[in-house]
Design a protein around this motif. Structure first.
Motif, PDB file in Angstrom:
ATOM      1  N   TYR A  21     -38.452  13.782   8.953  1.00 13.96           N
ATOM      2  CA  TYR A  21     -38.362  12.545   8.192  1.00 13.96           C
ATOM      3  C   TYR A  21     -39.536  12.436   7.235  1.00 13.96           C
ATOM      4  O   TYR A  21     -40.342  13.336   7.105  1.00 13.96           O
ATOM      5  N   LEU A  66     -29.165   2.336  15.885  1.00 14.35           N
ATOM      6  CA  LEU A  66     -29.098   2.308  14.423  1.00 14.35           C
ATOM      7  C   LEU A  66     -28.828   0.899  13.935  1.00 14.35           C
ATOM      8  O   LEU A  66     -27.895   0.245  14.407  1.00 14.35           O
ATOM      9  N   SER A 133     -32.474   8.509   7.305  1.00 14.03           N
ATOM     10  CA  SER A 133     -31.791   9.572   8.032  1.00 14.03           C
ATOM     11  C   SER A 133     -32.513  10.887   7.712  1.00 14.03           C
ATOM     12  O   SER A 133     -33.416  10.920   6.869  1.00 14.03           O
ATOM     13  N   GLN A 139     -31.766   4.459   6.531  1.00 17.03           N
ATOM     14  CA  GLN A 139     -31.153   4.311   7.851  1.00 17.03           C
ATOM     15  C   GLN A 139     -32.225   3.949   8.872  1.00 17.03           C
ATOM     16  O   GLN A 139     -32.853   4.821   9.460  1.00 17.03           O
TER      17      GLN A 139
END
Length: 153
Positions: A21, A66, A133, A139
């Motif tokens: 990430y 999520l 994400s 996300q």
């Protein structure tokens, strides 16, 4: 949305902190009853500690939470004030979820020849928060890695 999977390797989670990430995202932190007992609560996740509390065939359970896509987009595009409000609400929700999960952590008590007697236990929970994400789409999500080995309360 919540996904529950079996965690098979410690490296996947410790590498998440550095490779998958954005570099600015939070590093993993320890939470849960066992983290409090070991004086690890709120401290950065370390590979050696995760390995110590991992099981032989599986590390533990990964509960991935999520946020709705609309919340993730508002977080990504919002002002600093909006981002702080979303982050605060999201953090409260995840903290509440962790407390609820802890109510359902049990282990078998094999010390008194009682193979089917379950007793309350405490787990080491490693929390990894991410804002994107792996493909760097907005996300907001968290991995909650619940150690396979627990401490009988």
């Amino acid at each position: 949305m919540i996904n529950v999977t079996v965690a098979r390797t410690v490296e996947y989670y410790t590498n998440l902190q550095y490779e998958s990430y954005l570099p600015s995202e939070n590093k993993g932190i320890f939470q849960g009853g066992l983290a409090r007992k070991l004086d690890l609560a709120g401290k950065e996740v370390k590979r050696e500690i995760l390995k110590k509390y991992a099981g032989e065939k599986r590390v533990g359970i990964d509960i991935t939470v999520l946020a709705p896509k609309s919340v993730s987009i508002a977080f990504a595009l919002g002002s600093n004030e909006i981002r702080e409000q979303i982050k605060e609400a999201y953090d409260k929700a995840i903290t509440s979820l962790i407390k609820e999960i802890e109510n359902y952590i049990y282990t078998r008590d094999r010390t008194r020849n009682a193979q089917n007697l379950y007793v309350k236990a405490e787990a080491l929970i490693s929390r990894f928060d991410h804002f994107t994400s792996k493909k760097l789409d907005p996300q907001l999500h968290s991995h909650l890695l619940i150690s396979n080995q627990v401490f009988r309360g």
